[in-house]
Motif scaffolding. Structure first.
Motif: not given
Length: 251
Positions: A10-11, A14-15, A57, A62, A68
């Protein structure tokens, strides 16, 4: 370890936004089979969206995947867009497929006049339809909710009716064999678009080098130029030269 890897996945998402399963496996130091097993409960819980060998995500907190991706490597994509736009003349007919790089190219073209633009991207069409006396032709097809792209057999049949001065596509990956994509429908549309113009351009940032998508779009002998922000690895550069594709560096 499983719960820790879930947090790590997930990290990373997210980045980094959209990431392939192979890239996740490499970052986590595990096999692709392990990553797929770890992803299963995240997908079932709705935390992760899975598509054609890649994941991103999901959920109300999100961003939409396309938005994104527009933020990822934005300076490089803007430089590429400016380089491509500088080679396009007022009044020319330009074809652009869907993708964040081609969306940046559309923005770089807003200072041009009297363009005829053929695209399957609602974002590209919306950007260029309101400036410079342009004429914009949006292809038929089913519109994808994430990217706003018209895809499928109707989109391919529609684009094949047009002839252009230059066709520009984006890329999901570029390895020593071909330009690739993760979505079969997007790959099919891009492949068709490249048959409609004498000048065929692939525009992609250097992070795509070494990535291999699910579907081959075009070999280096089926394109004229690859515009990017940094030189590719030697093996890719050699394959490009052998196929007759010219490397153009932005910036």
């Amino acid at each position: 370890m499983i719960s820790k890897r879930h947090a790590d996945i997930l990290k990373i998402l997210d980045s980094s936004g959209t990431v392939t399963v192979a890239e996740l496996a490499n970052l986590l130091g595990v096999s692709t089979e392990t990553v797929r097993r770890d992803l299963r409960p995240l997908v079932e819980d709705g935390a992760v969206h899975r598509m054609h060998g890649a994941v991103s995500l999901t959920g109300p907190t999100a961003e939409a995947p396309f938005r994104r991706r527009m933020r990822e490597n934005a300076p490089a994509k803007q430089a590429i867009a400016a380089r491509v736009a500088a080679t396009i003349l007022d009044g020319q007919t330009v074809m652009l497929d869907t993708g964040t790089t081609t969306s940046f190219i559309a923005r770089a073209l807003t200072g041009h006049r009297r363009l005829r633009v053929v695209t399957n991207s609602m974002d590209v069409a919306r950007t260029l339809a309101v400036t410079g006396g342009n004429r914009v032709f949006l292809t038929a097809g089913e519109v994808r909710p994430d990217s706003g792209a018209a895809l499928g057999p109707a989109a391919v049949a529609h684009v094949l009716q047009f002839r252009a001065d230059v066709a520009v596509i984006s890329a999901g990956g570029v390895d020593a064999l071909a330009v690739t994509d993760y979505d079969p429908d997007e790959a099919e549309f891009a492949r068709a678009l490249l048959t409609c113009a004498p000048r065929r351009v692939v525009a992609t940032d250097a992070t795509k080098f070494g990535r291999r998508g699910l579907v081959a779009v075009v070999g280096f002998d089926g394109m004229d130029e690859l515009v990017t922000d940094a030189a590719p690895p030697a093996v890719i550069a050699s394959a490009m030269a052998a196929g007759g594709a010219r490397l153009v560096l932005a910036g």
